[in-house]
Enzyme design. Structure first.
Site, short mmCIF file in Angstrom:
data_model
loop_
_atom_site.label_atom_id
_atom_site.label_comp_id
_atom_site.label_asym_id
_atom_site.label_seq_id
_atom_site.Cartn_x
_atom_site.Cartn_y
_atom_site.Cartn_z
N THR A 35 0.97 -1.26 -0.04
CA THR A 35 0.08 0.11 0.11
C THR A 35 0.97 1.29 -0.04
OG1 THR A 35 -0.07 0.30 2.40
CG2 THR A 35 -1.58 -1.18 1.40
N THR A 133 -2.04 -3.49 19.37
CA THR A 133 -1.63 -1.89 19.72
C THR A 133 -2.45 -1.73 21.22
OG1 THR A 133 -2.04 0.33 19.51
CG2 THR A 133 -3.74 -1.20 18.50
N ASP A 134 -1.81 -0.87 21.78
CA ASP A 134 -2.20 -0.70 23.28
C ASP A 134 -3.42 0.31 23.32
OD1 ASP A 134 -0.86 1.76 22.22
OD2 ASP A 134 0.45 2.14 24.02
N GLU A 135 -3.70 0.85 21.96
CA GLU A 135 -4.72 1.77 21.69
C GLU A 135 -6.12 0.95 22.05
OE1 GLU A 135 -4.69 4.59 18.37
OE2 GLU A 135 -2.78 4.95 18.75
N TYR A 158 -9.49 3.51 13.93
CA TYR A 158 -8.23 2.33 13.84
C TYR A 158 -8.28 1.56 15.15
CZ TYR A 158 -3.62 0.75 14.96
OH TYR A 158 -2.30 0.08 15.14
N LYS A 162 -8.58 -2.61 15.19
CA LYS A 162 -7.75 -3.61 15.81
C LYS A 162 -8.15 -4.41 16.94
CE LYS A 162 -3.85 -3.76 14.96
NZ LYS A 162 -2.99 -4.74 13.95
P1 NAD Z 1 2.77 0.34 8.48
O1 NAD Z 1 1.63 0.99 8.23
O2 NAD Z 1 4.07 1.08 8.42
O3 NAD Z 1 2.98 -0.94 7.37
C1 NAD Z 1 1.96 -1.80 7.21
C2 NAD Z 1 2.16 -2.85 6.28
O4 NAD Z 1 1.03 -3.52 5.90
C3 NAD Z 1 2.57 -2.14 4.69
O5 NAD Z 1 3.77 -2.60 4.20
C4 NAD Z 1 1.30 -2.41 3.89
O6 NAD Z 1 1.63 -2.50 2.60
C5 NAD Z 1 0.69 -3.73 4.60
N1 NAD Z 1 -0.55 -3.92 4.00
C6 NAD Z 1 -1.70 -2.92 4.49
N2 NAD Z 1 -2.78 -3.36 4.02
C7 NAD Z 1 -2.59 -4.75 3.53
C8 NAD Z 1 -3.38 -5.88 3.23
N3 NAD Z 1 -4.68 -5.64 2.87
N4 NAD Z 1 -2.80 -7.15 2.67
C9 NAD Z 1 -1.46 -7.10 2.76
N5 NAD Z 1 -0.59 -6.19 3.06
C10 NAD Z 1 -1.03 -4.94 3.58
O7 NAD Z 1 2.62 -0.34 9.78
P2 NAD Z 1 3.62 -0.53 11.15
O8 NAD Z 1 3.54 0.75 11.96
O9 NAD Z 1 4.84 -1.18 10.62
O10 NAD Z 1 2.54 -1.50 12.01
C11 NAD Z 1 2.54 -2.85 11.79
C12 NAD Z 1 1.72 -3.43 12.66
O11 NAD Z 1 1.81 -3.17 13.92
C13 NAD Z 1 -0.03 -3.02 12.44
O12 NAD Z 1 -0.71 -4.07 12.78
C14 NAD Z 1 -0.15 -2.01 13.66
O13 NAD Z 1 -1.42 -1.99 14.01
C15 NAD Z 1 0.77 -2.43 14.79
N6 NAD Z 1 1.34 -1.37 15.54
C16 NAD Z 1 2.02 -0.46 15.31
C17 NAD Z 1 2.44 0.43 16.21
C18 NAD Z 1 3.27 1.75 15.64
O14 NAD Z 1 3.61 2.48 16.57
N7 NAD Z 1 3.57 1.97 14.44
C19 NAD Z 1 2.26 0.22 17.59
C20 NAD Z 1 1.74 -0.95 17.90
C21 NAD Z 1 1.08 -1.90 17.06
O1 DAU Z 2 0.00 3.37 20.70
C1 DAU Z 2 0.18 2.62 19.52
C2 DAU Z 2 -0.07 3.32 18.17
O2 DAU Z 2 0.79 4.44 18.05
C3 DAU Z 2 -0.28 2.23 16.77
O3 DAU Z 2 -1.19 1.29 17.14
C4 DAU Z 2 -0.55 3.15 15.71
O4 DAU Z 2 -0.39 2.28 14.43
C5 DAU Z 2 0.48 4.31 15.49
O5 DAU Z 2 0.17 5.14 14.35
C6 DAU Z 2 0.49 5.33 16.71
O6 DAU Z 2 -0.79 5.93 16.87
P1 DAU Z 2 -0.71 7.64 17.56
O7 DAU Z 2 -2.00 7.97 17.16
O8 DAU Z 2 -0.42 7.47 18.87
O9 DAU Z 2 0.42 7.95 16.49
P2 DAU Z 2 0.87 9.63 15.72
O10 DAU Z 2 2.16 9.55 15.60
O11 DAU Z 2 -0.27 9.49 14.68
O12 DAU Z 2 0.55 10.52 17.14
C7 DAU Z 2 1.35 10.55 18.21
C8 DAU Z 2 0.75 11.85 18.89
O13 DAU Z 2 0.80 12.95 18.23
C9 DAU Z 2 -0.85 11.87 19.16
O14 DAU Z 2 -1.13 12.09 20.37
C10 DAU Z 2 -1.34 12.89 18.13
C11 DAU Z 2 -0.07 13.71 17.98
N1 DAU Z 2 0.25 14.26 16.88
C12 DAU Z 2 0.40 13.50 15.82
C13 DAU Z 2 0.61 14.14 14.26
C14 DAU Z 2 0.82 13.32 13.18
C15 DAU Z 2 0.44 15.76 16.68
O15 DAU Z 2 0.23 16.42 17.65
N2 DAU Z 2 0.53 16.16 15.64
C16 DAU Z 2 0.92 15.62 14.45
O16 DAU Z 2 0.82 16.05 13.30
#
Ligand code: NAD
Ligand code: DAU
Length: 356
Positions: A35, A133-135, A158, A162
């Protein structure tokens, strides 16, 4: 082990795959739709490796998934594929329901059908690891931490999607006996994170001298975990976690958003001082809050620490400094994204869609 990793071209999935392949303990099949969020460049070094294979497949496509399982014959699944950005889920929940709920269901169905046909030893050793996720636990006030027993209370499309997938995984374990483990992690940061997320967006905007948009008053708190520490935790959960259990993973690094952005300004200033010597903190701009913005997340990781002997190795201070350095050294990577996929515009204001 032969591990089928979904979402392996993403931020966290690619970190997991790099660790698995570097350790030479596993073969990896990366199943990813590619994606807008995918960063296959993060695996460039491994693209031709003997122990690595890539399948461009949508996890919502049951027939394609069945074919991959039949051809690749994995001994475990690590399921990371998801739509991951909260703000995008506010603008368009449909993609989140489709991939995170329907896609997880299709993957569970496919994995269960495959697992049922395995010989008894392989069947017992098989694992389905769901990465969440913790969310899902909702928002905390000033005190307390999420434990594995905290009731689910998701607040964004989101986190609701999850939470749905977490419940499906639990049900497939209880009803069909699929050997599952689930982990719920806090906010990750580090190399190759797509610049829609707070930390990379702020680093890039600071470098470009653009406004740093802080939602609301910047008082929302997140617990930050370096992606390499998360990847190690995930491998520990997969290989040593108890079947049917869930594990919380956090960095013990709680920080208000405004303080995170302030730190980034100082780190960027130290590396690339502005001509007039002023601080990039001048660029901080308070903007309309995220609808349904969770106030605070904090994770109690004592279960994974005591059962699996995992702990984060990176402090937020050292991890953030390394991350700023990485973005400075990889401008070509993020410039490519800014030119072709995302220009840093505000997302997630829940603006009603125009009819037609
Ligand atoms: P990301 O958005 O960077 O990557 C997601 C990947 O999934 C991409 O490579 C995308 O191409 C693929 N994908 C999306 N839809 C798909 C589909 N239908 N079929 C196959 N592939 C698909 O996400 P991330 O930040 O690496 O997060 C990975 C996992 O960890 C997620 O499940 C997310 O909910 C969880 N998570 C993320 C965080 C964080 O802070 N980023 C924290 C806790 C949990
Ligand atoms: O807690 C785990 C989650 O953390 C994961 O499950 C999600 O995939 C990941 O995207 C992340 O979610 P958040 O919403 O916490 O992350 P984000 O980076 O979007 O935002 C972090 C914090 O910063 C949130 O309180 C919103 C704030 N924010 C975010 C953006 C993009 C701002 O204040 N300004 C911004 O421009």
């Amino acid at each position: 082990m032969k591990i089928l990793v979904t979402g392996g071209a993403g931020f966290i999935g690619s970190a997991v795959i790099r660790q698995l392949l570097s350790s030479k303990t596993a073969q990896v099949v990366n199943v990813d739709k590619l994606t807008y969020a995918a960063t296959p460049e993060a695996l460039e070094h491994w693209a031709e490796a003997e122990d690595y294979a890539f399948e461009q497949v949508d996890i919502c496509d049951a027939a394609a998934l069945h074919a991959v399982f039949a051809r690749r014959r994995p001994t475990a699944v690590m399921h990371l594929a998801a739509e991951s950005h909260v703000d995008r889920s506010i603008d368009n929940a449909g993609d989140f329901i489709q991939t995170n709920v329907v896609g997880s269901y299709r993957l569970l169905e496919t994995a269960t059908a495959y697992w049922r046909e395995l010989e008894s030893a392989e069947k017992a050793a098989f694992r389905f690891h769901h990465i969440s996720t913790d969310e899902v636990f909702g928002a905390l006030g000033a005190e307390g931490h999420f434990t594995e027993e905290t009731p689910y209370q998701p607040n964004s499309p989101y986190s609701a999607s999850k939470a749905s997938s977490d419940h499906l995984v639990r049900a497939w374990n209880k009803t069909y006996g699929l050997p599952t483990v689930t982990s719920n992690c806090s906010n990750n940061y580090g190399l190759y994170q797509f610049p829609e997320k707070l930390i990379p967006l702020m680093i890039i905007n600071a470098l470009k001298g653009k406004a740093l948009p802080v939602y609301g008053k910047g008082e929302n708190v997140r617990d930050w975990l370096h992606v390499e520490d998360h990847a190690r935790a995930l491998i520990a959960v997969l290989t040593q976690g108890r079947v049917g259990e869930t594990y919380n993973v956090g960095g013990d690094s709680e920080e208000r958003n405004i303080d995170v952005v302030g730190r980034i300004c100082d780190l960027v200033d130290a590396r690339q001082p502005r001509g007039d010597g002023s601080s990039r903190r001048d660029l901080i701009t308070f903007v309309t809050d995220r609808p349904g913005h969770d106030l605070r997340y904090a994770v109690d990781s004592s279960k994974i620490r005591s059962e699996l002997a995992w702990r984060p190795m990176e402090s937020f201070e050292t991890g953030l400094a390394k991350t700023v350095d990485w973005y400075l050294a990889h401008e070509a990577w993020w410039q490519g994204i800014l030119e072709r996929r995302y220009q840093g515009e505000r997302l997630g204001l829940a603006t009603p869609k125009k009819a037609g």
